[in-house]
Design a protein around this motif. Sequence first.
Motif, PDB file in Angstrom:
ATOM      1  N   LEU A   1       0.834  -1.199   0.000  1.00  0.00           N
ATOM      2  CA  LEU A   1       0.000   0.000   0.000  1.00  0.00           C
ATOM      3  C   LEU A   1       0.869   1.250   0.000  1.00  0.00           C
ATOM      4  O   LEU A   1       1.772   1.400   0.828  1.00  0.00           O
ATOM      5  CB  LEU A   1      -0.911   0.001   1.233  1.00  0.00           C
ATOM      6  CG  LEU A   1      -1.894   1.170   1.330  1.00  0.00           C
ATOM      7  CD1 LEU A   1      -2.942   1.084   0.226  1.00  0.00           C
ATOM      8  CD2 LEU A   1      -2.562   1.194   2.699  1.00  0.00           C
ATOM      9  N   GLU A   2       0.577   2.155  -0.922  1.00  0.00           N
ATOM     10  CA  GLU A   2       1.360   3.378  -1.040  1.00  0.00           C
ATOM     11  C   GLU A   2       1.211   4.257   0.205  1.00  0.00           C
ATOM     12  O   GLU A   2       0.119   4.466   0.726  1.00  0.00           O
ATOM     13  CB  GLU A   2       0.913   4.170  -2.274  1.00  0.00           C
ATOM     14  CG  GLU A   2       1.745   5.408  -2.546  1.00  0.00           C
ATOM     15  CD  GLU A   2       1.402   6.082  -3.857  1.00  0.00           C
ATOM     16  OE1 GLU A   2       1.903   7.190  -4.094  1.00  0.00           O
ATOM     17  OE2 GLU A   2       0.637   5.492  -4.652  1.00  0.00           O
ATOM     18  N   GLY A   3       2.339   4.765   0.692  1.00  0.00           N
ATOM     19  CA  GLY A   3       2.333   5.669   1.835  1.00  0.00           C
ATOM     20  C   GLY A   3       2.182   4.992   3.176  1.00  0.00           C
ATOM     21  O   GLY A   3       2.052   5.666   4.209  1.00  0.00           O
ATOM     22  N   SER A   4       2.233   3.661   3.188  1.00  0.00           N
ATOM     23  CA  SER A   4       2.025   2.926   4.436  1.00  0.00           C
ATOM     24  C   SER A   4       3.348   2.650   5.134  1.00  0.00           C
ATOM     25  O   SER A   4       4.429   2.753   4.548  1.00  0.00           O
ATOM     26  CB  SER A   4       1.299   1.603   4.166  1.00  0.00           C
ATOM     27  OG  SER A   4       2.139   0.716   3.428  1.00  0.00           O
ATOM     28  N   ILE A   5       3.239   2.246   6.404  1.00  0.00           N
ATOM     29  CA  ILE A   5       4.445   1.861   7.141  1.00  0.00           C
ATOM     30  C   ILE A   5       5.061   0.614   6.535  1.00  0.00           C
ATOM     31  O   ILE A   5       6.274   0.391   6.660  1.00  0.00           O
ATOM     32  CB  ILE A   5       4.134   1.625   8.624  1.00  0.00           C
ATOM     33  CG1 ILE A   5       3.079   0.539   8.807  1.00  0.00           C
ATOM     34  CG2 ILE A   5       3.700   2.910   9.301  1.00  0.00           C
ATOM     35  CD1 ILE A   5       2.832   0.162  10.258  1.00  0.00           C
ATOM     36  N   TYR A   6       4.267  -0.198   5.833  1.00  0.00           N
ATOM     37  CA  TYR A   6       4.804  -1.390   5.164  1.00  0.00           C
ATOM     38  C   TYR A   6       5.705  -0.987   3.999  1.00  0.00           C
ATOM     39  O   TYR A   6       6.721  -1.628   3.735  1.00  0.00           O
ATOM     40  CB  TYR A   6       3.677  -2.279   4.655  1.00  0.00           C
ATOM     41  CG  TYR A   6       2.787  -2.818   5.745  1.00  0.00           C
ATOM     42  CD1 TYR A   6       3.287  -3.695   6.701  1.00  0.00           C
ATOM     43  CD2 TYR A   6       1.446  -2.456   5.831  1.00  0.00           C
ATOM     44  CE1 TYR A   6       2.481  -4.191   7.709  1.00  0.00           C
ATOM     45  CE2 TYR A   6       0.635  -2.940   6.832  1.00  0.00           C
ATOM     46  CZ  TYR A   6       1.162  -3.802   7.771  1.00  0.00           C
ATOM     47  OH  TYR A   6       0.358  -4.278   8.775  1.00  0.00           O
ATOM     48  N   GLN A   7       5.325   0.076   3.286  1.00  0.00           N
ATOM     49  CA  GLN A   7       6.165   0.543   2.192  1.00  0.00           C
ATOM     50  C   GLN A   7       7.512   1.039   2.729  1.00  0.00           C
ATOM     51  O   GLN A   7       8.568   0.738   2.143  1.00  0.00           O
ATOM     52  CB  GLN A   7       5.475   1.665   1.410  1.00  0.00           C
ATOM     53  CG  GLN A   7       6.291   2.144   0.212  1.00  0.00           C
ATOM     54  CD  GLN A   7       5.632   3.294  -0.531  1.00  0.00           C
ATOM     55  OE1 GLN A   7       4.663   3.888  -0.052  1.00  0.00           O
ATOM     56  NE2 GLN A   7       6.152   3.620  -1.703  1.00  0.00           N
TER      57      GLN A   7
ATOM     58  N   ARG B   1      12.031  -5.276  -6.311  1.00  0.00           N
ATOM     59  CA  ARG B   1      11.383  -4.055  -6.783  1.00  0.00           C
ATOM     60  C   ARG B   1      10.119  -3.845  -5.955  1.00  0.00           C
ATOM     61  O   ARG B   1       9.273  -4.740  -5.871  1.00  0.00           O
ATOM     62  CB  ARG B   1      11.031  -4.175  -8.267  1.00  0.00           C
ATOM     63  CG  ARG B   1      10.292  -2.955  -8.814  1.00  0.00           C
ATOM     64  CD  ARG B   1       9.760  -3.211 -10.196  1.00  0.00           C
ATOM     65  NE  ARG B   1       8.866  -2.144 -10.620  1.00  0.00           N
ATOM     66  CZ  ARG B   1       8.052  -2.224 -11.666  1.00  0.00           C
ATOM     67  NH1 ARG B   1       8.029  -3.322 -12.401  1.00  0.00           N
ATOM     68  NH2 ARG B   1       7.276  -1.210 -11.984  1.00  0.00           N
ATOM     69  N   ILE B   2       9.971  -2.674  -5.349  1.00  0.00           N
ATOM     70  CA  ILE B   2       8.813  -2.362  -4.519  1.00  0.00           C
ATOM     71  C   ILE B   2       7.792  -1.616  -5.387  1.00  0.00           C
ATOM     72  O   ILE B   2       8.108  -0.580  -5.966  1.00  0.00           O
ATOM     73  CB  ILE B   2       9.212  -1.511  -3.300  1.00  0.00           C
ATOM     74  CG1 ILE B   2      10.435  -2.122  -2.599  1.00  0.00           C
ATOM     75  CG2 ILE B   2       8.037  -1.371  -2.351  1.00  0.00           C
ATOM     76  CD1 ILE B   2      10.270  -3.559  -2.174  1.00  0.00           C
ATOM     77  N   LYS B   3       6.584  -2.157  -5.458  1.00  0.00           N
ATOM     78  CA  LYS B   3       5.549  -1.571  -6.305  1.00  0.00           C
ATOM     79  C   LYS B   3       4.375  -1.113  -5.429  1.00  0.00           C
ATOM     80  O   LYS B   3       3.598  -1.936  -4.942  1.00  0.00           O
ATOM     81  CB  LYS B   3       5.066  -2.580  -7.352  1.00  0.00           C
ATOM     82  CG  LYS B   3       4.123  -1.977  -8.391  1.00  0.00           C
ATOM     83  CD  LYS B   3       3.790  -2.983  -9.488  1.00  0.00           C
ATOM     84  CE  LYS B   3       2.867  -2.344 -10.527  1.00  0.00           C
ATOM     85  NZ  LYS B   3       2.508  -3.299 -11.608  1.00  0.00           N
ATOM     86  N   PRO B   4       4.219   0.200  -5.202  1.00  0.00           N
ATOM     87  CA  PRO B   4       3.139   0.697  -4.344  1.00  0.00           C
ATOM     88  C   PRO B   4       1.805   0.797  -5.093  1.00  0.00           C
ATOM     89  O   PRO B   4       1.775   1.054  -6.301  1.00  0.00           O
ATOM     90  CB  PRO B   4       3.634   2.083  -3.932  1.00  0.00           C
ATOM     91  CG  PRO B   4       4.540   2.504  -5.040  1.00  0.00           C
ATOM     92  CD  PRO B   4       5.159   1.260  -5.602  1.00  0.00           C
ATOM     93  N   TYR B   5       0.721   0.599  -4.353  1.00  0.00           N
ATOM     94  CA  TYR B   5      -0.642   0.679  -4.905  1.00  0.00           C
ATOM     95  C   TYR B   5      -1.499   1.595  -4.036  1.00  0.00           C
ATOM     96  O   TYR B   5      -1.397   1.563  -2.803  1.00  0.00           O
ATOM     97  CB  TYR B   5      -1.296  -0.711  -4.933  1.00  0.00           C
ATOM     98  CG  TYR B   5      -0.771  -1.635  -5.989  1.00  0.00           C
ATOM     99  CD1 TYR B   5      -1.465  -1.840  -7.181  1.00  0.00           C
ATOM    100  CD2 TYR B   5       0.423  -2.335  -5.799  1.00  0.00           C
ATOM    101  CE1 TYR B   5      -0.990  -2.715  -8.154  1.00  0.00           C
ATOM    102  CE2 TYR B   5       0.908  -3.203  -6.769  1.00  0.00           C
ATOM    103  CZ  TYR B   5       0.199  -3.384  -7.940  1.00  0.00           C
ATOM    104  OH  TYR B   5       0.679  -4.246  -8.904  1.00  0.00           O
ATOM    105  N   LEU B   6      -2.362   2.365  -4.687  1.00  0.00           N
ATOM    106  CA  LEU B   6      -3.311   3.187  -3.946  1.00  0.00           C
ATOM    107  C   LEU B   6      -4.388   2.323  -3.296  1.00  0.00           C
ATOM    108  O   LEU B   6      -4.897   2.649  -2.222  1.00  0.00           O
ATOM    109  CB  LEU B   6      -3.961   4.222  -4.856  1.00  0.00           C
ATOM    110  CG  LEU B   6      -3.075   5.403  -5.286  1.00  0.00           C
ATOM    111  CD1 LEU B   6      -3.810   6.268  -6.308  1.00  0.00           C
ATOM    112  CD2 LEU B   6      -2.684   6.240  -4.076  1.00  0.00           C
TER     113      LEU B   6
END
Length: 264
Positions: free
Chosen positions: A143-149, A161-166
């Motif tokens: 999840l984009e902007g999350s602590i997991y990112q 490769r880290i791919k963020p999602y809204l």
Amino acid sequence: MKPYRLIPILISLLLIWLTPITYALDNAPLTLSIGVPAYRYPYSYADNKQQASGILIEVLKGVCERLKATCSFNIGTTDDLLPDLQALKLNAVLILDTFIVPEVDNIQLSRHLCTLKPVFIQNKQDPPRHAITDYKGTRIAVLEGSIYQIYLLDTYSQLARIKPYLFLENAIFDLVYGRVDALLTEDAFMQERIKNTSLWGYHGFTLNYPTPNDLSATAMTLAVRNQDTDLFKQLDKALPTTKDQQPPACSELLKSTTPDKGKH
């Protein structure tokens, strides 16, 4: 009687007159406006009637009941809700797993409403991955902007490769069709969006539960303004705990709540 001798009498009468007003103000019902995130099933989302719903909304309703407070829930994004908090439009904001810095936002955070349980999800036909090095050359959705990112960028970005999602629902779709190799999310989301759906039996997934020591502690909390110390103490004291005085696991809250599966 000299006029100056009337002053103590007048002050006493004034204090007697003001006592009922002060008592009424001190005992006035508590009214709270709480900002809650939208589109974060099963934690917080708008139901079919556009009312706030979700497992953490039920927790907050319990908090309001214990405080004998009348609470309203304003649905929005964390980026909008935090400025509204500082503008005195809200009394508190529910923080899920959005990465924030309390010192920058001038807020204080309550104890956790529930405890996170991170989980990696991958397709069943792929080789099992457990160690960080097992993810070398993979594409990991988050999840984009999350602590997991933030965690993935700190720990996995040199290998994968880290791919963020809204929206994580889009990440699930890409995982099924092989456009990403793994998804890092939270156990309650996994249960409601994957394990309790036809995808689990039809497609098949493998789960790996990491135990990151450096995952941000700002998740699943209530944010209030720094100056609202009395409200902070009231809210923090009213939060639920287990028998060992720890917050319940987020996935445990699913057992006492039935989320609306038509919403996210």
